[in-house]
Design an enzyme around this catalytic site. Sequence first.
Site, PDB file in Angstrom:
ATOM      1  NE  ARG A  81      -4.395   0.439   2.486  1.00  0.00           N
ATOM      2  CZ  ARG A  81      -5.393  -0.460   2.734  1.00  0.00           C
ATOM      3  NH1 ARG A  81      -5.238  -1.590   2.584  1.00  0.00           N
ATOM      4  NH2 ARG A  81      -6.556  -0.067   3.049  1.00  0.00           N
ATOM      5  NE  ARG A 149     -13.921  -1.938   7.013  1.00  0.00           N
ATOM      6  CZ  ARG A 149     -12.779  -1.912   5.875  1.00  0.00           C
ATOM      7  NH1 ARG A 149     -12.986  -3.047   5.092  1.00  0.00           N
ATOM      8  NH2 ARG A 149     -11.674  -1.183   5.890  1.00  0.00           N
ATOM      9  NE  ARG A 160     -10.656   3.227   4.819  1.00  0.00           N
ATOM     10  CZ  ARG A 160     -11.871   2.428   4.444  1.00  0.00           C
ATOM     11  NH1 ARG A 160     -13.076   2.975   4.721  1.00  0.00           N
ATOM     12  NH2 ARG A 160     -11.629   1.451   3.611  1.00  0.00           N
TER      13      ARG A 160
END
Length: 202
Positions: A81, A149, A160
């Site tokens: 990532r 979530r 994010r």
Amino acid sequence: MMLGAPGAGKGTISTMLSEKYNIPHISTGDIFREEAKTNKELQEIMNSGKLVPDDVVNEIVKKRLQKEDCQNGYILDGFPRTIAQAEFLDNNNISFDSVVDLEVTEEEVIRRLGSRRVCTKCKAVYNITTHNPKQENVCDNCNETLIQREDDKPESIKHRLKVYLEKTAPLIEYYTKKGILKEVDANPSIQEVFELTLKVLE
Ligand code: AMP
């Protein structure tokens, strides 16, 4: 390796590929969600949409890939990532044949993540607008109550997406240069995206 913004469908498509090719689906997000049940510090990092430090992730993945079930291949979902994680794989001679980049618009990401619901037991993923369970809010597989979530809530989604653009999107160029990047339009339905993925892989 599955690359793409949060909500692009990496987890869903990885699960389908894992069943088709009978190789393990390794999701660092799933590994950390399990660990976060008993680790408050990790829980805070994840809930706010930040990344877990590279050295922690790298060692966990390296260990996981050494297990017997990875001998015939694996699907990496959510790792690497960052460029540092990708370089770690290169430096440890851990390779993969293809990087599938699931491309999705920002509007679609926000729409999908806001309506995503998950089963904490079997990790099944639903969507209250496009992929509902048979009984409202209950997992089809294990009857567990579905949850949203914590990091799918609006403040975390924004963070994010920012982290994705800053830290993860540079991997597109990294793997394009290596000649293994395959782009897939991830805006259509799950089935269509799966078929497009198979096409680029085969
Ligand atoms: P995911 O389920 O892939 O969206 O991952 C959920 C969260 O787990 C991320 O927002 C990060 O906090 C953490 N995480 C998962 N994979 C990684 C990774 N490769 N590097 C750093 N943090 C990660």
